[in-house]
Each structure stands twice: as C-alpha cells, then as structure tokens.
Design a protein around this motif. Sequence first.
Motif, mmCIF file in Angstrom:
data_model
loop_
_atom_site.group_PDB
_atom_site.id
_atom_site.type_symbol
_atom_site.label_atom_id
_atom_site.label_comp_id
_atom_site.label_asym_id
_atom_site.label_seq_id
_atom_site.Cartn_x
_atom_site.Cartn_y
_atom_site.Cartn_z
ATOM 1 N N VAL A 236 -5.942 17.326 4.182
ATOM 2 C CA VAL A 236 -5.967 16.200 3.559
ATOM 3 C C VAL A 236 -4.772 16.251 2.432
ATOM 4 O O VAL A 236 -4.109 15.268 1.932
ATOM 5 C CB VAL A 236 -7.215 15.843 2.961
ATOM 6 N N GLN A 237 -4.429 17.503 1.983
ATOM 7 C CA GLN A 237 -3.570 17.475 0.981
ATOM 8 C C GLN A 237 -2.055 17.349 1.345
ATOM 9 O O GLN A 237 -1.067 16.844 0.508
ATOM 10 C CB GLN A 237 -3.077 18.954 0.454
ATOM 11 N N SER A 238 -1.827 16.733 2.664
ATOM 12 C CA SER A 238 -0.730 16.475 3.187
ATOM 13 C C SER A 238 -0.545 14.997 3.283
ATOM 14 O O SER A 238 0.507 14.411 3.487
ATOM 15 C CB SER A 238 -0.259 17.072 4.448
ATOM 16 N N LEU A 239 -1.499 14.325 3.082
ATOM 17 C CA LEU A 239 -1.627 13.028 3.059
ATOM 18 C C LEU A 239 -0.745 12.476 1.868
ATOM 19 O O LEU A 239 -0.859 12.633 0.533
ATOM 20 C CB LEU A 239 -3.037 12.138 2.804
ATOM 21 N N ALA A 240 0.180 11.519 2.013
ATOM 22 C CA ALA A 240 1.208 11.016 1.042
ATOM 23 C C ALA A 240 0.785 9.746 1.014
ATOM 24 O O ALA A 240 1.044 8.850 -0.291
ATOM 25 C CB ALA A 240 2.678 11.177 1.529
ATOM 26 N N CYS A 241 0.229 8.754 1.620
ATOM 27 C CA CYS A 241 0.142 7.381 1.534
ATOM 28 C C CYS A 241 -0.957 6.744 2.468
ATOM 29 O O CYS A 241 -1.093 7.274 3.397
ATOM 30 C CB CYS A 241 1.418 7.079 2.097
ATOM 31 N N LEU A 242 -1.624 5.791 1.866
ATOM 32 C CA LEU A 242 -2.384 4.860 2.737
ATOM 33 C C LEU A 242 -1.651 3.827 3.078
ATOM 34 O O LEU A 242 -1.188 3.133 2.011
ATOM 35 C CB LEU A 242 -3.745 4.547 2.009
ATOM 36 N N LEU A 243 -1.688 3.206 4.235
ATOM 37 C CA LEU A 243 -1.062 1.802 4.641
ATOM 38 C C LEU A 243 -2.068 0.829 5.144
ATOM 39 O O LEU A 243 -2.717 1.244 5.916
ATOM 40 C CB LEU A 243 0.180 2.122 5.581
ATOM 41 N N ALA A 244 -1.880 -0.350 4.407
ATOM 42 C CA ALA A 244 -2.890 -1.286 4.989
ATOM 43 C C ALA A 244 -2.057 -2.846 5.127
ATOM 44 O O ALA A 244 -0.961 -2.847 4.786
ATOM 45 C CB ALA A 244 -3.931 -1.679 3.775
ATOM 46 N N ASN A 245 -2.787 -3.760 5.690
ATOM 47 C CA ASN A 245 -2.292 -5.238 5.761
ATOM 48 C C ASN A 245 -2.174 -5.639 4.439
ATOM 49 O O ASN A 245 -2.984 -5.512 3.529
ATOM 50 C CB ASN A 245 -3.382 -5.914 6.567
ATOM 51 N N ASP A 246 -1.050 -6.515 4.214
ATOM 52 C CA ASP A 246 -1.080 -7.094 2.745
ATOM 53 C C ASP A 246 -2.088 -8.210 2.674
ATOM 54 O O ASP A 246 -2.283 -8.586 1.485
ATOM 55 C CB ASP A 246 0.563 -7.792 2.873
ATOM 56 N N THR A 247 -2.515 -8.618 3.724
ATOM 57 C CA THR A 247 -3.840 -9.530 3.317
ATOM 58 C C THR A 247 -4.986 -9.015 2.614
ATOM 59 O O THR A 247 -5.807 -9.436 2.068
ATOM 60 C CB THR A 247 -4.556 -10.179 4.646
ATOM 61 N N GLN A 248 -4.947 -7.516 2.555
ATOM 62 C CA GLN A 248 -6.039 -6.790 2.151
ATOM 63 C C GLN A 248 -5.548 -6.188 0.688
ATOM 64 O O GLN A 248 -6.310 -5.373 0.287
ATOM 65 C CB GLN A 248 -6.596 -5.689 2.964
ATOM 66 N N MET A 249 -4.613 -7.025 0.080
ATOM 67 C CA MET A 249 -3.848 -6.189 -1.127
ATOM 68 C C MET A 249 -5.061 -6.029 -2.251
ATOM 69 O O MET A 249 -4.968 -5.171 -3.149
ATOM 70 C CB MET A 249 -2.883 -7.124 -1.567
ATOM 71 N N ALA A 250 -5.870 -7.061 -2.420
ATOM 72 C CA ALA A 250 -6.757 -7.085 -3.384
ATOM 73 C C ALA A 250 -8.193 -6.447 -3.129
ATOM 74 O O ALA A 250 -9.092 -6.442 -4.002
ATOM 75 C CB ALA A 250 -6.850 -8.482 -3.939
ATOM 76 N N ASP A 251 -8.466 -6.104 -1.992
ATOM 77 C CA ASP A 251 -9.417 -5.141 -1.494
ATOM 78 C C ASP A 251 -10.102 -4.072 -2.335
ATOM 79 O O ASP A 251 -9.529 -2.916 -2.334
ATOM 80 C CB ASP A 251 -9.430 -5.118 -0.090
ATOM 81 N N PRO A 252 -11.209 -4.300 -3.314
ATOM 82 C CA PRO A 252 -11.639 -2.993 -4.056
ATOM 83 C C PRO A 252 -11.753 -1.888 -3.139
ATOM 84 O O PRO A 252 -11.544 -0.824 -3.754
ATOM 85 C CB PRO A 252 -12.858 -3.615 -4.561
#
Length: 568
Positions: A236-252
């Motif tokens: 998990v330490q190698s994880l640099a980034c989560l990527l998601a749909n821009d429709t979910q930008m405000a998803d808490p």
Amino acid sequence: MNAHPPAIVILGNGSLGTARRIQQLYSGSQIHGLATRVDGADLTYTEFGSTLRQLYQQDTPIIALCAAGIVIRTLAPLLLEKGAEPPVLAVAEDGSAVVPLLGGLGGVNVMARDIAAGLDVAAAITTSGELRFGTCLLNPPSGYALGDLELGKRFVSDLLSGESVRIEGAAPWLAEAQLPEDQHAQLAIHVSCAEREPSSNELLIYPRSVLVAVSASGPELASRVRGALHTSGIAVQSLACLLANDTQMADPELHQAATELNVALRFVAAQTSASELAQQALPQLLAPICVGDDIAIVVAPQPLDVQGIGRARGRLAVIGLGPGAAELMVPAVKAELARANDILGYETYVRMAGPFRTDQVQHCTDNREEMQRARHAFELAAQGRSVVVVSSGDPGVFAMASAVLEALHESSNAEWHAVDLEILPGVSASLATAAQAGAPLGHDFCVMSLSDNLKPWDVIERRLELASQADLALAFYNPISRSRPWQLGRALEIVRQHRTPQTPVTLGRDIGRPGQTLRVITLGELTPDQVDMRTMVLIGSSTTCTFPRADGGRWVYTPRWYGEKPQG
Ligand code: SAH
C-alpha cells in the motif's frame, strides 16, 4: 520534499550581498528585509518573530541570515505543535557558515550543502548518516516512500557501526551515495512495490508507482483498495494516486478514502469501468490488473508523476484576513494562502494577504466588481486550481462569501458545483474594534451596513429605528463615503431619538493596521466628520458604560445582564 521556494530573511543591509548569492540558487525565492534597516529587499517586514513564525506555519523553507540562537528562540513555541516542518537554516551574515537547524526529513541537509557550495564554504552537517553516506537514507527523494522510520533508524545505526549493505531493485539516487556495498552483505536495501514483511536487516523503500482506478465509491472504499492491493501482492506504501470519474468529484467517501490512504485523488472524464479509467489516464502503460469490476490497479515501471495524471478537484476558499495585523489572521487562512495557485480580490486586500511566491498568480480587481470576481474564481477553480478569494475582516460580513455563493447558486455549470468550496472566517472589524475598547458588544447587538448601494435607504431607516427601539448596541459598517455623505447624519438622528447623549460611542479607524486609532466619545459628541469609510462605529445600548483605564484612555463595556444587576 518541500515545494515552496525558500524565504531568505535578513535583519540588516550587511547581509544583503550574501542573501543575493543564496537567492541565485533558488528560483522564485525572495529576500525579506526588516523595513527600518534594509534597503533593496524584495519584501519588507516589521516584526521578525511573527514573520518567521508565519513563514514556518506556511511550510515555507527559511534561510535566516542571523544567529542560530535567534532563530531557535523565535520558532521554539511552534515546535511542539504538530504541523508543517519546513527546512530552517541559519547562515552567517558574511556567508562564512551554513547551519541546518530543522526539517531533517524535509531536505534541510541537501539545502545546507547546496547553499554552502554556492558560498564556497562547508555546511555544518550534524546528521551522522548523512555525513558518512552523503545522503539521508531515511529521507528518500519524492516518488519513493520509506517503509518504517523506526526500523529505518535502527538499520542506519547498524550501517554506521560498520556493516556493509546490498541494494536490491532500482534506486537511482542511491548510486550517488557512498554506501559500503557488498553483494553478500547481511543488510539489504530493498526497493520494490511488492508487499514484503518488514525485517530488521532490510530497509524497505517503496517506489510510489501504483495507481488505483475506482469506478464506484462507498463507505469502505479505503479498505477495499487496501484489500485489492494485498490480493495482488502490492504494498500500500507504493500507492501514489486514486483515480475516479470526474462525475464523482464531490463524492465525500472518495475523498475520505484518499485522505485515509494519504494519496492524491485525480479525475478523468467519465468512463464505465475502472480499467477504462486507468487506460484513459495512463494510455502508454500495460493493461491494468483488474480486481473486481470497480477497482483496477496499474503498476508503472517508475514513480508516477501524479500532477500529470488526469486533473485534480479544484478548490475555492473564500477567506477573511481579519482587520489587518498578521497575528489576527487565523492559521487555517494562512495555510490556505500558502497552498493557493490564484489569489483574487480588491487590490488593497490582496496586497495585505501577501507576500506571495512568484508561482502564485494575483488577480487584482476593483472593489465593485464582486460578481465578476466570484465567477472568475469558479472558472479558475473548475480547471483544478487552488483559488483564494480575499476579504478583509470576515468574508461573510458585507464581503465576498455571499457574492461567491450567489454566483454558484445562479450557475448550472456542474463543474462549478463540483469545486471544493470552503469559507474560512476572520476577525470582523466590529469585533476587532470592540476588543480594543473593552466589550462594547458584550450583550445583544445589531450589525448594519449603512451603505445604500445595494439596498433602499428606507429599509436602513426602518431597521435603525427598530434596532434603536429594541435597545440593541449598534455596529455600523460602511458608515460614510464620498458618494454617501449625508446618510450617517440621518442615521444618528434616528438613534438619538432613543438613546441619551451620554451613550458611549467607540470609533475604530484602521484597526489592526498601521496608524490605527481608537476613540471613545459620547453620542452627543459624535459628528459625521469624525468618521470615514475606514472607520467602525460602535454605539452603546442603555446599559453600556465606561470608566478610566490606567493608561489614560477609557474602557467601554456592556454588561452581561440587563435590567437589575444580579447579586454576586
Ligand atoms: N468584511 C469586513 C467588512 C467589509 S465592509 C469585516 O468583516 O470587517 C467595509 C467596512 O468595514 C468599512 O467601511 C469599515 O466600516 C469597516 N472596516 C473594515 N476594516 C476595518 C478596520 N481595519 N478598522 C475599522 N473599520 C474597518
């Protein structure tokens, strides 16, 4: 590593030459000079202590050209707080000594070596591992993460006691270190993104080369991502980034997961599956490993440049500077100013909010263009930038917060609504003025703007009438201006019908700013010519009273009770 260019702080003209030589080493760095003693600095300050502490809290690296002891004593109160720890160095005025003081894990020794090389002297490095190996093993460069700091410290002391080491995996920066390498060594530095049990004879360093794309959010997202990485044998330490749909930008829940995992969150245009998301962000890479329908893992051959992947969720903060003095600005506002890409506002306030780095863009506008400024702020934030709109005092008191919300309310642009919008409070002029006078607003009070630019004058008169009748203490913002010369006089006529001439009045002008004045007079004495647009007018209620203070002035307060004074 710290991203901000350093601040070079000097106390006298004698240091200017050394400061300029250091400045050449860091693009964007600025020389801060004491206003009364330095000519020709890029920025001036009046108070050394508060300036240094503010820079520190904004996570700005500090190069102070003065005695180490002065820097230590000045920053000492901040050291126990958790928070920013930027590199801090003391450099002798004549450039003959460079002493790294703080920020060992933020690269202070690297800076000390660079500055010392620039000044042609030796840096006073005191970190043993660095001295021996020429690099801090526990502070890998950005793009790499240390497995465990405590295990790491033990590992380095083993190395220092004379053991040799082998290097497994690709670690380009270690090639420059003077490590006692031996293929058959007991100790190993292991560089890889594979999940691995920690052991005392291995220093684990993880390249941050893994991206996880998620096409669905949910309450357990962080643990699902951890689970997916574990199933694939990836640390998990190698994880640099989560990527998601821009429709979910405000998803808490998505933001919660990124915070829990302590990684960046980036977005690309909506795709149906997680692996499509990953392919859109990193088309040059091999097919992602799919774990379930909604999680895809991509392992890149080297650390990922997160800033180049998709785009960030933009941020818009509407901040209050307080009345003016840096001490009265809340820490959250200082931190927001430090992270901003763009600063918008009325020129006077933008200048008050500075100094800014050369990479920060200032958009100064006229005081009257509020709606236009608010819309411009959303346009910038919707591009993924971090935007600050500046107000004086509190942004929610006759200031920009309402304009920004109004612009958003009127807009049907989904990108504007997805922006991370936050309002950060400040000390409003009425409260700053009241505090200096005592407690004139210590009981119920009414806050009004006397400006009839955006509301009809008869509404103001009616409110004045009712508030006066209700015996509320009164705080007047925008009391008078060149284009509104008669309104204050008319307002006072109304108030005088309900209050005695002895009612205490507090006038605060430029409170918290250079040349501030505070006057305590009576309603009978008050005339509009004592007031201008930079003045706060506080009128007491029937219970507001005053008494002399030892320095010759008067204290003003409104008691907590009303009617009969309670016993005890
Ligand atoms: N948002 C600001 C108020 C903006 S309205 C706040 O919360 O303080 C502008 C009016 O505020 C001015 O006309 C003046 O009446 C008052 N004001 C703002 N700053 C002031 C200061 N430093 N000292 C005295 N009055 C001030």
